[in-house]
Write a protein that holds these residues in place. Sequence first.
Motif, PDB file in Angstrom:
ATOM      1  N   GLU A  97     -12.297  11.167   4.871  1.00 27.76           N
ATOM      2  CA  GLU A  97     -11.556  10.903   6.104  1.00 27.76           C
ATOM      3  C   GLU A  97     -11.583   9.436   6.495  1.00 27.76           C
ATOM      4  O   GLU A  97     -11.181   9.085   7.592  1.00 27.76           O
ATOM      5  N   ARG A  98     -12.111   8.563   5.601  1.00 25.76           N
ATOM      6  CA  ARG A  98     -12.186   7.138   5.911  1.00 25.76           C
ATOM      7  C   ARG A  98     -10.980   6.403   5.351  1.00 25.76           C
ATOM      8  O   ARG A  98     -10.596   6.621   4.200  1.00 25.76           O
ATOM      9  N   ARG A  99     -10.413   5.498   6.119  1.00 25.15           N
ATOM     10  CA  ARG A  99      -9.309   4.667   5.652  1.00 25.15           C
ATOM     11  C   ARG A  99      -9.798   3.818   4.478  1.00 25.15           C
ATOM     12  O   ARG A  99     -10.833   3.163   4.578  1.00 25.15           O
ATOM     13  N   SER A 100      -9.042   3.841   3.395  1.00 27.80           N
ATOM     14  CA  SER A 100      -9.431   3.112   2.191  1.00 27.80           C
ATOM     15  C   SER A 100      -8.427   2.000   1.920  1.00 27.80           C
ATOM     16  O   SER A 100      -7.251   2.107   2.286  1.00 27.80           O
ATOM     17  N   PRO A 101      -8.820   0.915   1.250  1.00 27.23           N
ATOM     18  CA  PRO A 101      -7.841  -0.094   0.853  1.00 27.23           C
ATOM     19  C   PRO A 101      -6.908   0.399  -0.243  1.00 27.23           C
ATOM     20  O   PRO A 101      -5.894  -0.225  -0.538  1.00 27.23           O
ATOM     21  N   ARG A 102      -7.240   1.533  -0.879  1.00 22.02           N
ATOM     22  CA  ARG A 102      -6.363   2.084  -1.899  1.00 22.02           C
ATOM     23  C   ARG A 102      -5.156   2.764  -1.246  1.00 22.02           C
ATOM     24  O   ARG A 102      -5.154   3.051  -0.055  1.00 22.02           O
ATOM     25  N   ARG A 103      -4.157   3.042  -2.068  1.00 17.81           N
ATOM     26  CA  ARG A 103      -3.012   3.814  -1.610  1.00 17.81           C
ATOM     27  C   ARG A 103      -3.199   5.259  -2.021  1.00 17.81           C
ATOM     28  O   ARG A 103      -3.686   5.540  -3.119  1.00 17.81           O
ATOM     29  N   GLY A 104      -2.779   6.169  -1.099  1.00 14.23           N
ATOM     30  CA  GLY A 104      -3.044   7.575  -1.385  1.00 14.23           C
ATOM     31  C   GLY A 104      -2.035   8.484  -0.748  1.00 14.23           C
ATOM     32  O   GLY A 104      -0.841   8.146  -0.700  1.00 14.23           O
ATOM     33  N   SER A 105      -2.514   9.584  -0.206  1.00  8.91           N
ATOM     34  CA  SER A 105      -1.599  10.635   0.228  1.00  8.91           C
ATOM     35  C   SER A 105      -1.797  11.024   1.685  1.00  8.91           C
ATOM     36  O   SER A 105      -1.479  12.145   2.063  1.00  8.91           O
ATOM     37  N   SER A 106      -2.312  10.126   2.522  1.00  9.71           N
ATOM     38  CA  SER A 106      -2.448  10.466   3.931  1.00  9.71           C
ATOM     39  C   SER A 106      -1.068  10.393   4.593  1.00  9.71           C
ATOM     40  O   SER A 106      -0.073  10.080   3.938  1.00  9.71           O
ATOM     41  N   VAL A 107      -0.975  10.641   5.872  1.00  5.62           N
ATOM     42  CA  VAL A 107       0.319  10.569   6.567  1.00  5.62           C
ATOM     43  C   VAL A 107       0.551   9.174   7.129  1.00  5.62           C
ATOM     44  O   VAL A 107       1.593   8.906   7.713  1.00  5.62           O
ATOM     45  N   GLU A 108      -0.435   8.245   6.935  1.00 11.42           N
ATOM     46  CA  GLU A 108      -0.306   6.906   7.502  1.00 11.42           C
ATOM     47  C   GLU A 108       0.403   5.974   6.520  1.00 11.42           C
ATOM     48  O   GLU A 108      -0.070   5.740   5.407  1.00 11.42           O
ATOM     49  N   PHE A 109       1.556   5.449   6.967  1.00 11.81           N
ATOM     50  CA  PHE A 109       2.335   4.549   6.110  1.00 11.81           C
ATOM     51  C   PHE A 109       1.552   3.261   5.855  1.00 11.81           C
ATOM     52  O   PHE A 109       0.931   2.698   6.767  1.00 11.81           O
ATOM     53  N   ALA A 110       1.621   2.751   4.615  1.00 12.93           N
ATOM     54  CA  ALA A 110       0.920   1.513   4.278  1.00 12.93           C
ATOM     55  C   ALA A 110       1.884   0.389   3.917  1.00 12.93           C
ATOM     56  O   ALA A 110       1.819  -0.697   4.476  1.00 12.93           O
ATOM     57  N   ASP A 111       2.841   0.660   2.996  1.00  6.85           N
ATOM     58  CA  ASP A 111       3.675  -0.444   2.512  1.00  6.85           C
ATOM     59  C   ASP A 111       4.762   0.129   1.601  1.00  6.85           C
ATOM     60  O   ASP A 111       4.728   1.302   1.231  1.00  6.85           O
ATOM     61  N   PHE A 112       5.724  -0.750   1.240  1.00  5.67           N
ATOM     62  CA  PHE A 112       6.684  -0.440   0.192  1.00  5.67           C
ATOM     63  C   PHE A 112       6.374  -1.340  -1.008  1.00  5.67           C
ATOM     64  O   PHE A 112       5.864  -2.447  -0.850  1.00  5.67           O
ATOM     65  N   ARG A 113       6.748  -0.880  -2.210  1.00  7.75           N
ATOM     66  CA  ARG A 113       6.724  -1.775  -3.367  1.00  7.75           C
ATOM     67  C   ARG A 113       7.834  -1.358  -4.310  1.00  7.75           C
ATOM     68  O   ARG A 113       8.244  -0.183  -4.353  1.00  7.75           O
ATOM     69  N   PRO A 114       8.345  -2.318  -5.091  1.00  6.98           N
ATOM     70  CA  PRO A 114       9.443  -1.985  -6.015  1.00  6.98           C
ATOM     71  C   PRO A 114       9.008  -0.940  -7.037  1.00  6.98           C
ATOM     72  O   PRO A 114       7.872  -0.944  -7.511  1.00  6.98           O
ATOM     73  N   TYR A 115       9.949  -0.082  -7.384  1.00  4.15           N
ATOM     74  CA  TYR A 115       9.705   0.938  -8.413  1.00  4.15           C
ATOM     75  C   TYR A 115       9.608   0.277  -9.782  1.00  4.15           C
ATOM     76  O   TYR A 115      10.378  -0.639 -10.080  1.00  4.15           O
ATOM     77  N   VAL A 116       8.660   0.715 -10.596  1.00  2.00           N
ATOM     78  CA  VAL A 116       8.591   0.282 -11.994  1.00  2.00           C
ATOM     79  C   VAL A 116       8.533   1.520 -12.872  1.00  2.00           C
ATOM     80  O   VAL A 116       8.157   2.607 -12.419  1.00  2.00           O
ATOM     81  N   HIS A 117       8.920   1.334 -14.108  1.00  7.70           N
ATOM     82  CA  HIS A 117       8.965   2.461 -15.041  1.00  7.70           C
ATOM     83  C   HIS A 117       7.596   3.163 -15.115  1.00  7.70           C
ATOM     84  O   HIS A 117       6.561   2.497 -15.261  1.00  7.70           O
ATOM     85  N   GLY A 118       7.638   4.476 -14.987  1.00  5.88           N
ATOM     86  CA  GLY A 118       6.400   5.246 -15.033  1.00  5.88           C
ATOM     87  C   GLY A 118       5.914   5.693 -13.677  1.00  5.88           C
ATOM     88  O   GLY A 118       5.039   6.555 -13.589  1.00  5.88           O
ATOM     89  N   ASP A 119       6.458   5.109 -12.579  1.00  8.31           N
ATOM     90  CA  ASP A 119       6.055   5.542 -11.237  1.00  8.31           C
ATOM     91  C   ASP A 119       6.555   6.957 -10.961  1.00  8.31           C
ATOM     92  O   ASP A 119       7.539   7.431 -11.554  1.00  8.31           O
ATOM     93  N   ASP A 120       5.918   7.615 -10.048  1.00  4.16           N
ATOM     94  CA  ASP A 120       6.299   8.960  -9.633  1.00  4.16           C
ATOM     95  C   ASP A 120       7.574   8.868  -8.788  1.00  4.16           C
ATOM     96  O   ASP A 120       7.573   8.267  -7.701  1.00  4.16           O
ATOM     97  N   ILE A 121       8.666   9.460  -9.268  1.00  4.54           N
ATOM     98  CA  ILE A 121       9.939   9.339  -8.549  1.00  4.54           C
ATOM     99  C   ILE A 121       9.907  10.076  -7.210  1.00  4.54           C
ATOM    100  O   ILE A 121      10.749   9.837  -6.351  1.00  4.54           O
ATOM    101  N   ARG A 122       8.920  10.963  -7.046  1.00 10.40           N
ATOM    102  CA  ARG A 122       8.837  11.653  -5.756  1.00 10.40           C
ATOM    103  C   ARG A 122       8.447  10.709  -4.630  1.00 10.40           C
ATOM    104  O   ARG A 122       8.587  11.016  -3.468  1.00 10.40           O
ATOM    105  N   GLN A 123       7.922   9.522  -4.988  1.00 12.15           N
ATOM    106  CA  GLN A 123       7.520   8.558  -3.963  1.00 12.15           C
ATOM    107  C   GLN A 123       8.644   7.587  -3.598  1.00 12.15           C
ATOM    108  O   GLN A 123       8.461   6.730  -2.742  1.00 12.15           O
ATOM    109  N   ILE A 124       9.798   7.718  -4.258  1.00 10.91           N
ATOM    110  CA  ILE A 124      10.910   6.800  -3.948  1.00 10.91           C
ATOM    111  C   ILE A 124      11.421   7.084  -2.541  1.00 10.91           C
ATOM    112  O   ILE A 124      11.603   8.234  -2.130  1.00 10.91           O
ATOM    113  N   ASP A 125      11.640   6.006  -1.779  1.00  7.44           N
ATOM    114  CA  ASP A 125      12.203   6.146  -0.433  1.00  7.44           C
ATOM    115  C   ASP A 125      13.727   6.103  -0.567  1.00  7.44           C
ATOM    116  O   ASP A 125      14.301   5.024  -0.781  1.00  7.44           O
ATOM    117  N   TRP A 126      14.381   7.262  -0.417  1.00  6.88           N
ATOM    118  CA  TRP A 126      15.831   7.333  -0.646  1.00  6.88           C
ATOM    119  C   TRP A 126      16.609   6.733   0.511  1.00  6.88           C
ATOM    120  O   TRP A 126      17.736   6.251   0.326  1.00  6.88           O
TER     121      TRP A 126
END
Length: 296
Positions: free
Chosen positions: A36-65
């Motif tokens: 339950e501790r905020r981590s510097p890593r990116r994960g699956s909580s409901v708290e938005f952290a950032d956007f980054r460009p898609y690169v080959h191999g990324d999970d397409i379910r994370q794309i912001d349409w």
Amino acid sequence: MTTSSAQPLFDSAFLRKLDRLALLTRRAMVGDIQGERRSPRRGSSVEFADFRPYVHGDDIRQIDWNLYARMERFFLKLFVAEEELTIHLLVDNSASMDWGDPHKLTYARRLAAAFGYVALSTLDRVTVTAFAAGAGAQLRGVRGKAGALPLFAFLQRLQPGGSGDLAAACKRYVRTAINPGPLILCSDLLDPHWEEALRALGSRPFEITLIHILAPQELRPQLDGDFRLLDAETGEAVEITADLETLQRYLEHLRDWQESIERFCHGRGITYVQVDTAQPVEEFILTMLRQRGVFR
């Protein structure tokens, strides 16, 4: 002045008050499993952290349409990870802690129990290590509310040992601790190498809180006449005549020592909190530690 450890550390009413506290950290820290501790890593909580460009191999379910509709480029929407931290409780149980009224080691046991209970309540992992020569002991990695029973039992069984080498103990701990995290050291610091000990702990990314425990007889000695003082750890004796001038010099040295510790800690990002064992543990936790931002 050994005291009985058979008494409960806290009553149920105070435990309910501890349930409402949380141990604060000044920065996000990396854990090893989900918590339950905020981590510097990116994960699956409901708290938005950032956007980054898609690169080959990324999970397409994370794309912001929605962003793709505006930019016509693929971006991933990232969320904050929440992870479990290891809370490191270090208890000085050297012979000098076996002294005072109220008793310093008993006070340290109860403080460590409170820190551990709060951490377990917020799904962190707790490790407790005692330092004294001949009575060093460790409780590794308890989790969840169920971990409170072994935690309390360990602390109640903790007995004072002989002479302690705080610097050596801290260096050993730094070499063996696996996951740095918040670290709480409960000690009277009656060790000539206390600076070396704190410097060793600061060599790894622990977030350190030092609880400096002294008894009222050390802070405000009521002595008059000739005495033979014995060092509890070395057995060395000192003959003194306790008059007004001697006590005044003692208090000046005590104040200088406490101020030097505070400066040392301030310069290294260590939270330094003094406590007089005459202050009830419950009051110290609910007032002073909250005012200093250790608990919320």
